[in-house]
Design a protein around this motif. Sequence first.
Motif, PDB file in Angstrom:
ATOM      1  N   GLU A 221       0.763  -1.158   0.182  1.00 38.37           N
ATOM      2  CA  GLU A 221      -0.069   0.048   0.102  1.00 38.37           C
ATOM      3  C   GLU A 221       0.756   1.313  -0.003  1.00 38.37           C
ATOM      4  O   GLU A 221       1.247   1.817   0.962  1.00 38.37           O
ATOM      5  N   PRO A 222       1.280   1.682  -1.062  1.00 41.06           N
ATOM      6  CA  PRO A 222       2.213   2.801  -1.122  1.00 41.06           C
ATOM      7  C   PRO A 222       1.474   3.973  -0.631  1.00 41.06           C
ATOM      8  O   PRO A 222       0.278   4.111  -0.987  1.00 41.06           O
ATOM      9  N   ALA A 223       2.242   5.014   0.106  1.00 41.22           N
ATOM     10  CA  ALA A 223       1.496   6.127   0.491  1.00 41.22           C
ATOM     11  C   ALA A 223       2.591   7.421   0.479  1.00 41.22           C
ATOM     12  O   ALA A 223       3.911   7.158   0.353  1.00 41.22           O
ATOM     13  N   GLN A 224       2.021   8.662   0.688  1.00 40.21           N
ATOM     14  CA  GLN A 224       2.855   9.570   0.801  1.00 40.21           C
ATOM     15  C   GLN A 224       3.443   9.857   2.240  1.00 40.21           C
ATOM     16  O   GLN A 224       4.420  10.738   2.417  1.00 40.21           O
ATOM     17  N   ASP A 225       2.924   8.953   3.200  1.00 33.30           N
ATOM     18  CA  ASP A 225       3.459   9.388   4.741  1.00 33.30           C
ATOM     19  C   ASP A 225       4.034   7.993   4.988  1.00 33.30           C
ATOM     20  O   ASP A 225       4.310   7.086   4.292  1.00 33.30           O
ATOM     21  N   HIS A 226       4.400   8.037   6.407  1.00 34.95           N
ATOM     22  CA  HIS A 226       5.079   7.127   6.990  1.00 34.95           C
ATOM     23  C   HIS A 226       4.217   6.451   8.208  1.00 34.95           C
ATOM     24  O   HIS A 226       3.873   7.350   8.945  1.00 34.95           O
ATOM     25  N   THR A 227       4.564   5.233   8.683  1.00 37.20           N
ATOM     26  CA  THR A 227       3.632   4.909   9.804  1.00 37.20           C
ATOM     27  C   THR A 227       4.626   3.923  10.853  1.00 37.20           C
ATOM     28  O   THR A 227       5.417   3.142  10.267  1.00 37.20           O
ATOM     29  N   VAL A 228       4.308   4.355  12.233  1.00 31.30           N
ATOM     30  CA  VAL A 228       4.966   3.513  12.959  1.00 31.30           C
ATOM     31  C   VAL A 228       4.043   2.426  13.704  1.00 31.30           C
ATOM     32  O   VAL A 228       2.822   2.766  14.066  1.00 31.30           O
ATOM     33  N   HIS A 229       4.397   1.450  13.645  1.00 31.87           N
ATOM     34  CA  HIS A 229       3.658   0.177  14.096  1.00 31.87           C
ATOM     35  C   HIS A 229       4.555  -0.423  15.115  1.00 31.87           C
ATOM     36  O   HIS A 229       5.793  -0.685  15.274  1.00 31.87           O
ATOM     37  N   VAL A 230       3.666  -0.691  16.399  1.00 31.51           N
ATOM     38  CA  VAL A 230       4.136  -1.445  17.450  1.00 31.51           C
ATOM     39  C   VAL A 230       3.557  -2.910  17.462  1.00 31.51           C
ATOM     40  O   VAL A 230       2.460  -3.099  16.975  1.00 31.51           O
TER      41      VAL A 230
ATOM     42  N   LEU B  24       1.577   2.882  24.541  1.00 29.90           N
ATOM     43  CA  LEU B  24       2.851   3.134  23.367  1.00 29.90           C
ATOM     44  C   LEU B  24       2.406   4.302  22.571  1.00 29.90           C
ATOM     45  O   LEU B  24       3.336   5.211  22.336  1.00 29.90           O
ATOM     46  N   ALA B  25       1.272   4.088  22.100  1.00 26.65           N
ATOM     47  CA  ALA B  25       0.798   5.397  21.083  1.00 26.65           C
ATOM     48  C   ALA B  25       0.832   6.562  21.819  1.00 26.65           C
ATOM     49  O   ALA B  25       1.331   7.511  21.230  1.00 26.65           O
ATOM     50  N   ALA B  26       0.214   6.636  22.943  1.00 28.33           N
ATOM     51  CA  ALA B  26       0.192   7.944  23.864  1.00 28.33           C
ATOM     52  C   ALA B  26       1.488   8.430  24.074  1.00 28.33           C
ATOM     53  O   ALA B  26       1.900   9.690  24.131  1.00 28.33           O
ATOM     54  N   GLN B  27       2.723   7.574  24.048  1.00 30.76           N
ATOM     55  CA  GLN B  27       4.005   8.032  24.501  1.00 30.76           C
ATOM     56  C   GLN B  27       4.596   8.805  23.520  1.00 30.76           C
ATOM     57  O   GLN B  27       5.615   9.554  23.428  1.00 30.76           O
ATOM     58  N   VAL B  28       3.916   8.667  22.296  1.00 29.86           N
ATOM     59  CA  VAL B  28       4.682   9.364  21.047  1.00 29.86           C
ATOM     60  C   VAL B  28       3.583  10.356  20.278  1.00 29.86           C
ATOM     61  O   VAL B  28       3.804  10.998  19.198  1.00 29.86           O
ATOM     62  N   GLY B  29       2.650  10.621  21.086  1.00 28.38           N
ATOM     63  CA  GLY B  29       1.718  11.442  20.664  1.00 28.38           C
ATOM     64  C   GLY B  29       0.855  10.880  19.601  1.00 28.38           C
ATOM     65  O   GLY B  29       0.077  11.850  18.724  1.00 28.38           O
ATOM     66  N   GLY B  30       0.882   9.668  19.344  1.00 29.15           N
ATOM     67  CA  GLY B  30      -0.142   8.946  18.415  1.00 29.15           C
ATOM     68  C   GLY B  30      -1.405   8.485  18.990  1.00 29.15           C
ATOM     69  O   GLY B  30      -1.843   8.749  20.189  1.00 29.15           O
ATOM     70  N   ARG B  31      -1.955   7.735  18.090  1.00 26.29           N
ATOM     71  CA  ARG B  31      -3.298   7.005  18.781  1.00 26.29           C
ATOM     72  C   ARG B  31      -3.263   5.699  17.980  1.00 26.29           C
ATOM     73  O   ARG B  31      -2.901   5.580  16.750  1.00 26.29           O
ATOM     74  N   PHE B  32      -3.733   4.710  18.445  1.00 23.50           N
ATOM     75  CA  PHE B  32      -4.041   3.270  17.958  1.00 23.50           C
ATOM     76  C   PHE B  32      -5.257   3.798  16.943  1.00 23.50           C
ATOM     77  O   PHE B  32      -6.483   3.845  17.335  1.00 23.50           O
ATOM     78  N   THR B  33      -4.958   3.486  15.637  1.00 22.52           N
ATOM     79  CA  THR B  33      -6.028   3.623  14.700  1.00 22.52           C
ATOM     80  C   THR B  33      -6.901   2.543  14.649  1.00 22.52           C
ATOM     81  O   THR B  33      -7.971   2.446  13.798  1.00 22.52           O
ATOM     82  N   GLY B  34      -6.629   1.387  14.982  1.00 26.04           N
ATOM     83  CA  GLY B  34      -7.470   0.047  14.700  1.00 26.04           C
ATOM     84  C   GLY B  34      -7.085  -0.721  13.822  1.00 26.04           C
ATOM     85  O   GLY B  34      -7.183  -1.708  13.543  1.00 26.04           O
ATOM     86  N   ARG B  35      -6.060  -0.176  12.881  1.00 25.23           N
ATOM     87  CA  ARG B  35      -5.248  -0.945  11.751  1.00 25.23           C
ATOM     88  C   ARG B  35      -4.184  -1.849  12.415  1.00 25.23           C
ATOM     89  O   ARG B  35      -3.234  -1.293  12.988  1.00 25.23           O
ATOM     90  N   VAL B  36      -4.454  -3.192  11.957  1.00 32.04           N
ATOM     91  CA  VAL B  36      -3.562  -4.174  12.661  1.00 32.04           C
ATOM     92  C   VAL B  36      -3.128  -5.135  11.601  1.00 32.04           C
ATOM     93  O   VAL B  36      -4.113  -5.321  10.739  1.00 32.04           O
ATOM     94  N   GLU B  37      -2.066  -5.478  11.199  1.00 33.66           N
ATOM     95  CA  GLU B  37      -1.609  -6.596  10.559  1.00 33.66           C
ATOM     96  C   GLU B  37      -0.871  -7.672  11.235  1.00 33.66           C
ATOM     97  O   GLU B  37      -0.316  -7.363  12.189  1.00 33.66           O
ATOM     98  N   ARG B  38      -1.123  -8.944  10.723  1.00 35.61           N
ATOM     99  CA  ARG B  38      -0.290 -10.021  11.242  1.00 35.61           C
ATOM    100  C   ARG B  38       1.233 -10.126  10.580  1.00 35.61           C
ATOM    101  O   ARG B  38       1.405  -9.722   9.259  1.00 35.61           O
ATOM    102  N   ALA B  39       2.189 -10.188  11.465  1.00 37.27           N
ATOM    103  CA  ALA B  39       3.411 -10.164  11.077  1.00 37.27           C
ATOM    104  C   ALA B  39       4.227 -11.376  11.508  1.00 37.27           C
ATOM    105  O   ALA B  39       4.095 -11.894  12.574  1.00 37.27           O
ATOM    106  N   SER B  40       4.786 -11.942  10.393  1.00 32.27           N
ATOM    107  CA  SER B  40       5.480 -13.239  10.855  1.00 32.27           C
ATOM    108  C   SER B  40       6.900 -12.984  11.264  1.00 32.27           C
ATOM    109  O   SER B  40       7.616 -11.917  10.992  1.00 32.27           O
ATOM    110  N   LEU B  41       7.217 -13.628  12.540  1.00 33.98           N
ATOM    111  CA  LEU B  41       8.632 -13.093  13.176  1.00 33.98           C
ATOM    112  C   LEU B  41       9.484 -14.574  12.944  1.00 33.98           C
ATOM    113  O   LEU B  41       8.885 -15.633  12.681  1.00 33.98           O
TER     114      LEU B  41
END
Length: 189
Positions: A147-156, A172-189
């Motif tokens: 999903e190319p975008a013009q912006d950048h996203t921090v994911h925890v 964690l979102a509050a610590q950086v002045g952000g908020r949890f948007t509800g957008r979540v992805e599964r990530a293989s570790l």
Amino acid sequence: MSNSAAAAVLTTADLSGAIRAVRTLLALAGVGHGEVDVEAVISSPDALARVRDVLPGLEWWAAAGKEHGSSDGGDAPAGCLPVRVFDWGRPLDRAEPFAAAVGPDPAAVRWDLDAWPAVPEAGLPEVSQKYAYLTLTVHSRDLYQDEPAQDHTVHVHVEDLDADGTDRVHWLAAQVGGRFTGRVERASL
């Protein structure tokens, strides 16, 4: 192999602001044993040259498929653009130069952290290294540059979005002045 839930906590058009947020989260988590993994889809010869200067010897293959060129095949990447680049287990000091080098191309940088800390006042236990990751997507909304975008996203990353996981993401979102948007992805570790 396991999976984590990667929750978007900050999206901004300002790459330096996203990096400041990452630095804040890194300071909370600790990275004494940390390393970074990077990936990108590189479209221009200039970005490719910058990325290869930052990360010599990185793996790549043609976005059209390995049969169209790859580092394994000894091909010249500039003749196979666009290319996907991957590198794993790099030193922490390569993360920010990589993010700057990709220019307008979509990329992701993932930090392997020591742990998410316990936060007694929020009722959050420590989270082991197994589920403590942080990803910055550059010019992409998702972890995999789909999903190319013009912006950048921090994911925890957290183990799951159960009560502790959701509470941690909000904290964690509050610590950086952000908020949890509800957008979540599964990530293989």
